[in-house]
Design a protein around this motif. Structure first.
Motif, PDB file in Angstrom:
ATOM      1  N   GLY A  46      -4.567  10.899   7.413  1.00 18.65           N
ATOM      2  CA  GLY A  46      -3.864   9.664   7.034  1.00 18.65           C
ATOM      3  C   GLY A  46      -4.136   9.256   5.600  1.00 18.65           C
ATOM      4  N   THR A  47      -5.392   9.358   5.182  1.00 16.58           N
ATOM      5  CA  THR A  47      -5.742   9.011   3.802  1.00 16.58           C
ATOM      6  C   THR A  47      -5.049   9.956   2.829  1.00 16.58           C
ATOM      7  N   ALA A  48      -5.137  11.245   3.103  1.00 24.78           N
ATOM      8  CA  ALA A  48      -4.511  12.231   2.213  1.00 24.78           C
ATOM      9  C   ALA A  48      -3.004  12.023   2.149  1.00 24.78           C
ATOM     10  N   LEU A  49      -2.386  11.790   3.289  1.00 23.92           N
ATOM     11  CA  LEU A  49      -0.942  11.565   3.341  1.00 23.92           C
ATOM     12  C   LEU A  49      -0.543  10.340   2.511  1.00 23.92           C
ATOM     13  N   CYS A  50      -1.281   9.262   2.665  1.00 19.22           N
ATOM     14  CA  CYS A  50      -0.971   8.033   1.916  1.00 19.22           C
ATOM     15  C   CYS A  50      -1.228   8.204   0.418  1.00 19.22           C
ATOM     16  N   VAL A  51      -2.275   8.916   0.046  1.00 22.21           N
ATOM     17  CA  VAL A  51      -2.565   9.143  -1.380  1.00 22.21           C
ATOM     18  C   VAL A  51      -1.439   9.960  -2.022  1.00 22.21           C
ATOM     19  N   VAL A  52      -1.039  11.035  -1.358  1.00 25.22           N
ATOM     20  CA  VAL A  52       0.010  11.894  -1.920  1.00 25.22           C
ATOM     21  C   VAL A  52       1.344  11.161  -1.973  1.00 25.22           C
ATOM     22  N   LEU A  53       1.740  10.556  -0.871  1.00 29.09           N
ATOM     23  CA  LEU A  53       3.017   9.854  -0.824  1.00 29.09           C
ATOM     24  C   LEU A  53       3.010   8.640  -1.764  1.00 29.09           C
ATOM     25  N   GLY A  54       1.909   7.898  -1.756  1.00 32.29           N
ATOM     26  CA  GLY A  54       1.800   6.737  -2.653  1.00 32.29           C
ATOM     27  C   GLY A  54       1.837   7.140  -4.114  1.00 32.29           C
ATOM     28  N   GLY A  55       1.152   8.215  -4.460  1.00 23.94           N
ATOM     29  CA  GLY A  55       1.175   8.709  -5.841  1.00 23.94           C
ATOM     30  C   GLY A  55       2.565   9.141  -6.260  1.00 23.94           C
ATOM     31  N   GLY A  56       3.268   9.811  -5.356  1.00 28.50           N
ATOM     32  CA  GLY A  56       4.635  10.237  -5.641  1.00 28.50           C
ATOM     33  C   GLY A  56       5.574   9.050  -5.827  1.00 28.50           C
ATOM     34  N   VAL A  77      -7.015 -11.574 -12.878  1.00 32.00           N
ATOM     35  CA  VAL A  77      -6.937 -12.793 -13.705  1.00 32.00           C
ATOM     36  C   VAL A  77      -6.429 -12.480 -15.110  1.00 32.00           C
ATOM     37  N   THR A  78      -6.893 -11.392 -15.672  1.00 29.07           N
ATOM     38  CA  THR A  78      -6.495 -11.057 -17.048  1.00 29.07           C
ATOM     39  C   THR A  78      -5.144 -10.362 -17.119  1.00 29.07           C
ATOM     40  N   ARG A  79      -4.632  -9.921 -15.969  1.00 27.94           N
ATOM     41  CA  ARG A  79      -3.347  -9.214 -15.927  1.00 27.94           C
ATOM     42  C   ARG A  79      -3.328  -8.014 -16.885  1.00 27.94           C
ATOM     43  N   SER A  80      -4.469  -7.336 -16.958  1.00 25.26           N
ATOM     44  CA  SER A  80      -4.603  -6.225 -17.909  1.00 25.26           C
ATOM     45  C   SER A  80      -4.198  -4.869 -17.328  1.00 25.26           C
ATOM     46  N   VAL A  81      -3.951  -4.813 -16.029  1.00 25.96           N
ATOM     47  CA  VAL A  81      -3.535  -3.557 -15.393  1.00 25.96           C
ATOM     48  C   VAL A  81      -2.398  -3.847 -14.422  1.00 25.96           C
ATOM     49  N   HIS A  82      -1.758  -2.789 -13.946  1.00 30.62           N
ATOM     50  CA  HIS A  82      -0.692  -2.941 -12.963  1.00 30.62           C
ATOM     51  C   HIS A  82      -1.271  -3.396 -11.624  1.00 30.62           C
ATOM     52  N   GLN A  83      -0.453  -4.034 -10.842  1.00 30.43           N
ATOM     53  CA  GLN A  83      -0.863  -4.611  -9.566  1.00 30.43           C
ATOM     54  C   GLN A  83      -1.471  -3.586  -8.610  1.00 30.43           C
ATOM     55  N   GLU A  84      -0.955  -2.376  -8.601  1.00 33.07           N
ATOM     56  CA  GLU A  84      -1.482  -1.374  -7.672  1.00 33.07           C
ATOM     57  C   GLU A  84      -2.932  -1.019  -7.981  1.00 33.07           C
ATOM     58  N   LEU A 134       4.683   6.037  -6.730  1.00 32.23           N
ATOM     59  CA  LEU A 134       4.297   5.350  -7.969  1.00 32.23           C
ATOM     60  C   LEU A 134       4.903   6.051  -9.182  1.00 32.23           C
ATOM     61  N   ALA A 135       4.820   7.373  -9.198  1.00 32.99           N
ATOM     62  CA  ALA A 135       5.404   8.131 -10.312  1.00 32.99           C
ATOM     63  C   ALA A 135       6.913   7.911 -10.373  1.00 32.99           C
ATOM     64  N   TYR A 136       7.568   7.942  -9.213  1.00 33.92           N
ATOM     65  CA  TYR A 136       9.011   7.727  -9.172  1.00 33.92           C
ATOM     66  C   TYR A 136       9.362   6.311  -9.647  1.00 33.92           C
ATOM     67  N   TYR A 137       8.558   5.338  -9.242  1.00 30.01           N
ATOM     68  CA  TYR A 137       8.806   3.965  -9.689  1.00 30.01           C
ATOM     69  C   TYR A 137       8.663   3.847 -11.207  1.00 30.01           C
ATOM     70  N   ARG A 138       7.645   4.478 -11.762  1.00 29.26           N
ATOM     71  CA  ARG A 138       7.432   4.404 -13.217  1.00 29.26           C
ATOM     72  C   ARG A 138       8.617   5.014 -13.979  1.00 29.26           C
ATOM     73  N   LEU A 139       9.267   6.004 -13.376  1.00 29.59           N
ATOM     74  CA  LEU A 139      10.431   6.622 -14.012  1.00 29.59           C
ATOM     75  C   LEU A 139      11.705   5.792 -13.851  1.00 29.59           C
ATOM     76  N   THR A 140      11.877   5.162 -12.685  1.00 25.56           N
ATOM     77  CA  THR A 140      13.136   4.491 -12.375  1.00 25.56           C
ATOM     78  C   THR A 140      13.083   2.971 -12.426  1.00 25.56           C
ATOM     79  N   HIS A 141      11.905   2.402 -12.241  1.00 22.21           N
ATOM     80  CA  HIS A 141      11.708   0.944 -12.137  1.00 22.21           C
ATOM     81  C   HIS A 141      12.560   0.342 -11.022  1.00 22.21           C
ATOM     82  N   ASN A 142      12.764   1.121  -9.973  1.00 20.64           N
ATOM     83  CA  ASN A 142      13.524   0.678  -8.812  1.00 20.64           C
ATOM     84  C   ASN A 142      12.625  -0.223  -7.955  1.00 20.64           C
ATOM     85  N   PRO A 143      13.003  -1.493  -7.744  1.00 18.79           N
ATOM     86  CA  PRO A 143      12.132  -2.410  -6.992  1.00 18.79           C
ATOM     87  C   PRO A 143      11.920  -2.004  -5.534  1.00 18.79           C
ATOM     88  N   GLN A 144      12.919  -1.351  -4.910  1.00 14.75           N
ATOM     89  CA  GLN A 144      12.724  -0.901  -3.527  1.00 14.75           C
ATOM     90  C   GLN A 144      11.667   0.192  -3.444  1.00 14.75           C
TER      91      GLN A 144
END
Length: 186
Positions: free
Chosen positions: A60-70, A134-141, A72-82
Motif C-alpha cells: 500500500g505504501t509503495a503503491l501510494c508513493v508511486v501513484l502519488g509521485g506520478g 506558516v511561511t508558505r515557503s513550500v508546496h502544500q504536499e 504530482l508530476a502530472y499536476y506540475r506539468l498541467t496544473h489541472n486542479p482535478q
C-alpha cells in the motif's frame, strides 16, 4: 462560509467529497473520504497479499508513493486542479499507510531500541511542518508529508516508551497505535 451545498451533501453521503473537492458546509469532514478509500484499498491489498505473505502495508505504501509521485508530476506539468485533488487523496494514503507500517512492524521496532531513540525528533519534525505552513515557503504536499512523517515518528516514540513499561511476555499493542489505525489525523 459557503452555506449549505446540496452537491457537497451528496458527495459526502456517497463518500466522494475528498475526491470531488466540493467542501462547502462539510469542510470539517473532508478526510472521511480518505479514510474510507484507504480502508477499502487496504482490505483489497491484504486479500491479494495473503497468499504471497507480503505485508499489505508495504504494498500500500509503495503503491501510494508511486501513484502519488506520478500524479504530482502530472499536476506540475498541467496544473489541472482535478489531478491535484486526486493527488492529495493518494498522497494522504502514504501517510495512512505509514501508520499501518508502524502497526505491522511494532515488534520489530521494539526490538531495535535505536529506532525508538531516533523517533524523539518527532516534535522537531512537526515544528518544521508548522513553520513551513506558516511561511508558505513550500508546496502544500510537502507540508502534508512532513506532518505525516512527524505523526509516524510520534507513533514510533509512543511504541518505544510503552514497550519499556510492558511486561516482556505480553506483545506490545499500545493504545496510540490502535487509535492511529482508526484515523490517521489523530
Amino acid at each position: 462560509p459557503w452555506g449549505f451545498s446540496v452537491g457537497a451533501f451528496v458527495d459526502q453521503a456517497l463518500l466522494l467529497q475528498g475526491i470531488t473537492g466540493l467542501f462547502g458546509s462539510f469542510v470539517a469532514s473532508w478526510s472521511i473520504t480518505n479514510e474510507v478509500v484507504y480502508y477499502i484499498l487496504f482490505g483489497l491489498i491484504a486479500k491479494v497479499c495473503s497468499p504471497i505473505r507480503v505485508k499489505p502495508a508495504i504494498i500500500g505504501t509503495a503503491l501510494c508513493v508511486v501513484l502519488g509521485g506520478g500524479l504530482l508530476a502530472y499536476y506540475r506539468l498541467t496544473h489541472n486542479p482535478q489531478v491535484m485533488t486526486l493527488g492529495m487523496v493518494v498522497g494522504l494514503g502514504v501517510v495512512w499507510h505509514l501508520g499501518a507500517l508502524v502497526d505491522a512492524y511494532t515488534p520489530w521496532i521494539v526490538e531495535r531500541r535505536w529506532i525508538g531513540e531516533a523517533s524523539r525528533v518527532w516534535p522537531a519534525v512537526f515544528g518544521l511542518s508548522v513553520a513551513l505552513f506558516v511561511t508558505r515557503s513550500v508546496h502544500q504536499e510537502v507540508i502534508f508529508l512532513s506532518a505525516g512523517i512527524a505523526f509516524t515518528l510520534m507513533l514510533i516514540r509512543f511504541i518505544a516508551v510503552d514497550a519499556r513499561r510492558t511486561e516482556p511476555a505480553r506483545k506490545p499493542r499500545p493504545i496510540p497505535v490502535e487509535l492511529g489505525m482508526v484515523s490517521y489525523p489523530m
